[in-house]
Design a protein around this motif. Structure first.
Motif, mmCIF file in Angstrom:
data_model
loop_
_atom_site.group_PDB
_atom_site.id
_atom_site.type_symbol
_atom_site.label_atom_id
_atom_site.label_comp_id
_atom_site.label_asym_id
_atom_site.label_seq_id
_atom_site.Cartn_x
_atom_site.Cartn_y
_atom_site.Cartn_z
ATOM 1 N N ARG A 94 0.851 -1.191 0.000
ATOM 2 C CA ARG A 94 0.000 0.000 0.000
ATOM 3 C C ARG A 94 0.890 1.246 0.000
ATOM 4 O O ARG A 94 1.914 1.299 0.689
ATOM 5 N N ILE A 95 0.463 2.246 -0.771
ATOM 6 C CA ILE A 95 1.167 3.525 -0.858
ATOM 7 C C ILE A 95 0.172 4.634 -0.542
ATOM 8 O O ILE A 95 -0.962 4.625 -1.046
ATOM 9 N N ALA A 96 0.571 5.591 0.277
ATOM 10 C CA ALA A 96 -0.229 6.783 0.536
ATOM 11 C C ALA A 96 0.325 7.937 -0.281
ATOM 12 O O ALA A 96 1.546 8.090 -0.410
ATOM 13 N N ARG A 439 -16.998 16.191 -11.098
ATOM 14 C CA ARG A 439 -15.637 15.895 -11.536
ATOM 15 C C ARG A 439 -14.583 16.427 -10.571
ATOM 16 O O ARG A 439 -13.490 15.869 -10.476
ATOM 17 N N TYR A 440 -14.871 17.518 -9.892
ATOM 18 C CA TYR A 440 -13.918 18.125 -8.951
ATOM 19 C C TYR A 440 -14.582 18.198 -7.584
ATOM 20 O O TYR A 440 -15.629 18.844 -7.435
ATOM 21 N N ILE A 441 -13.981 17.561 -6.599
ATOM 22 C CA ILE A 441 -14.572 17.448 -5.272
ATOM 23 C C ILE A 441 -13.855 18.404 -4.321
ATOM 24 O O ILE A 441 -12.670 18.233 -4.024
ATOM 25 N N SER A 442 -14.574 19.412 -3.845
ATOM 26 C CA SER A 442 -14.003 20.416 -2.949
ATOM 27 C C SER A 442 -14.080 19.925 -1.500
ATOM 28 O O SER A 442 -14.900 20.392 -0.702
ATOM 29 N N GLN A 443 -13.228 18.970 -1.194
ATOM 30 C CA GLN A 443 -13.064 18.463 0.167
ATOM 31 C C GLN A 443 -11.583 18.150 0.373
ATOM 32 O O GLN A 443 -10.891 17.776 -0.574
ATOM 33 N N ARG A 444 -11.118 18.307 1.614
ATOM 34 C CA ARG A 444 -9.762 17.862 1.888
ATOM 35 C C ARG A 444 -9.688 16.355 1.653
ATOM 36 O O ARG A 444 -10.664 15.633 1.871
ATOM 37 N N ASN A 445 -8.518 15.865 1.245
ATOM 38 C CA ASN A 445 -8.454 14.476 0.821
ATOM 39 C C ASN A 445 -7.021 13.974 0.762
ATOM 40 O O ASN A 445 -6.072 14.761 0.747
ATOM 41 N N TYR A 446 -6.887 12.670 0.725
ATOM 42 C CA TYR A 446 -5.632 12.010 0.380
ATOM 43 C C TYR A 446 -5.978 10.772 -0.441
ATOM 44 O O TYR A 446 -7.146 10.384 -0.570
ATOM 45 N N LEU A 447 -4.947 10.147 -1.018
ATOM 46 C CA LEU A 447 -5.131 9.033 -1.939
ATOM 47 C C LEU A 447 -4.361 7.823 -1.434
ATOM 48 O O LEU A 447 -3.262 7.967 -0.872
#
Length: 475
Positions: A94-96, A439-447
């Motif tokens: 897994r990679i963050a 298409r563009y989500i205005s929320q803080r996030n990580y992948l």
């Protein structure tokens, strides 16, 4: 004016060096007051590792431990604590991916629980399903305010003096080193970040806020002035120290340009290639990468297996050149031009954008290729077609920068309807995240990027919506 380091101790922070012969080579960085003396050895793979002094800033000392772990090792021990590390990189892993860890104004004064809420979530996810690696896609600090409080840079970037004595520049250098260190200490000592960083080795590229807002898209006379070059030199020194646990002497071993003009890198793991071109060191208003960066990038050879490329600004996106033209005719909006000039899609970089897309398609010939990016403070994705040479673009931004208004995301989504095809035979499609209706989500996030049974998938963790369904990346 001096900067006081309220709680200067931090670390260990892990950095990924290389993987070879089933051994994971790492560096661990710790920082202590110089008066504390030499840290105890680090214990790894049955041996004691002595620290190496890296550098000192205003009575604050950085130390580095270089060590390797075998596939059967479970981690390392330091100052009486055990730190688990994923060492088997040959199977599932897994990679963050994170970016934009801060804000332009008042970042040092933000409420820590609010600022680091997504770091807490990432740390909790790591505790459940450990990550083997963390990719950081730029703006790991927001250094925009470091220039404030010094006579030479108080009005930066609106103004820089034409002349300055060497004594004034030396004083500025010392001042900026303290101010950059203050920023890095705040980030590295944050509780949730520290938990992850001690167990998950990272690889980083830098973006403009690691230097100053818009670096590379500012006027040439500012960037090339003695003040501008002093700012860049200090930012580069601090980037090497805090984001790579490195100094100038380490550059030939860590980066693709042995001279360090460009700080791009490549790392090879089992069935996985990681590429991080440097999109800042040689940037000007008329180019994104310079001769050194392009020479190193063009020398990369396609390799079998999955390739993940970190592009600090998104490689695939909508037709921003239309907005640039619009801003030219709207009074008081020209100051946003620098933000658009920063992007691959800017009309100023269109020829170079095509060149990069062709270069990435060449690397794609040997196996699947995914580009991950930050920069724009929203979550989104895109694809470059046709299907037989498909390239994924995944954007996760930002981990702590507060999200822009929802209307901003909707406006970008409307622009994306127009489509884009710098290479006519390879059209770009901006697409919905799995489970989302925009298409563009205005929320803080990580992948997160997961390899399971040899196949890769991506999941966004959105602050309000939670985890998205997985997106398959492998063919």
């Amino acid at each position: 004016m001096t900067t006081a380091f309220a709680d200067p101790a931090f670390g260990p922070v892990l950095y990924f060096r290389r993987h070879e012969a089933d051994r994971l080579h790492l560096a661990a960085l710790v920082g202590r007051p110089a008066s504390a003396g030499t840290p105890d050895p680090l214990l790894a793979s049955g041996g004691e590792i002595a620290p190496k002094p890296l550098g000192q800033v205003d009575g604050f000392q950085l130390w580095r431990f270089d060590f390797a772990l075998g596939a059967d090792d479970r981690g390392y021990r330091f100052e009486g604590r055990e730190y688990p590390v994923i060492t088997d990189l040959s199977s599932d892993m897994r990679i963050a991916f994170v970016s934009c860890n801060g804000e332009e104004n008042g970042d040092l004064d933000r409420d820590a629980p609010e600022r680091n809420a997504m770091w807490d979530r990432l740390a909790a996810e790591h505790a459940e399903q450990p990550f083997a690696l963390m990719l950081q896609g730029g703006d790991q600090i927001y250094a925009d305010e470091v220039t404030q409080g010094h006579d030479l840079t108080e009005d930066w970037p609106d103004y820089a003096p034409d002349t300055a004595t060497q004594a004034q520049l030396d004083d500025l250098r010392a001042y900026l080193r303290r101010r950059f260190t203050e920023r890095y200490l705040m980030v590295l000592s944050a509780e949730a970040y520290a938990r992850i960083a001690a167990q998950v080795p990272s690889l980083s590229v830098w973006d403009d806020h690691d230097i100053c807002d818009g670096w590379g898209s500012l006027a040439d006379d500012l960037a090339n002035s003695a003040v501008g070059q002093t700012l860049f030199d200090v930012a580069r020194e601090m980037y090497l120290l805090f984001q790579h646990a490195a100094t100038e002497a380490d550059i030939p071993d860590l980066f693709t340009d042995p001279h360090g003009t460009s700080l791009g890198w490549v790392r090879y793991l089992p069935d996985l290639t990681l590429i991080g071109p440097d999109l800042r060191s040689e940037r000007t208003r008329r180019r994104i990468m310079g001769p050194a960066g392009w020479q190193a990038f063009d020398a990369l050879e396609p390799r079998a297996g999955q390739t993940i490329m970190v592009s600090s600004v998104p490689l695939l996106g909508p037709r921003l050149s239309l907005i640039e033209r619009l801003l030219q005719v709207i009074p008081k909006m020209q100051h946003y031009e620098d933000d658009l000039r920063d992007q691959w899609q800017s009309r100023a970089h269109r020829a170079e954008w095509r060149r990069m897309q062709r270069a990435v398609l060449r690397l794609r010939e040997a196996g699947p290729l995914t580009v991950v990016s930050g920069e724009i403070h929203v979550a989104t994705r895109a694809e470059m077609l046709p299907r037989e040479s498909l390239i994924h673009q995944l954007v996760a931004s930002g981990i702590s920068h507060r999200a822009p208004p929802k209307a901003y995301g909707r406006a970008l989504g409307m622009l994306a309807y127009l489509g884009e095809a710098p290479l006519k035979e390879h059209p770009i499609r901006n697409l919905f995240l799995p489970g989302q209706k925009q298409r563009y989500i205005s929320q803080r996030n990580y992948l997160t990027l997961d390899r399971k049974a040899g196949r890769w998938q991506a999941v966004w963790n959105l602050e309000e919506s939670g985890r998205t369904p997985p997106l398959a990346l492998s063919e």
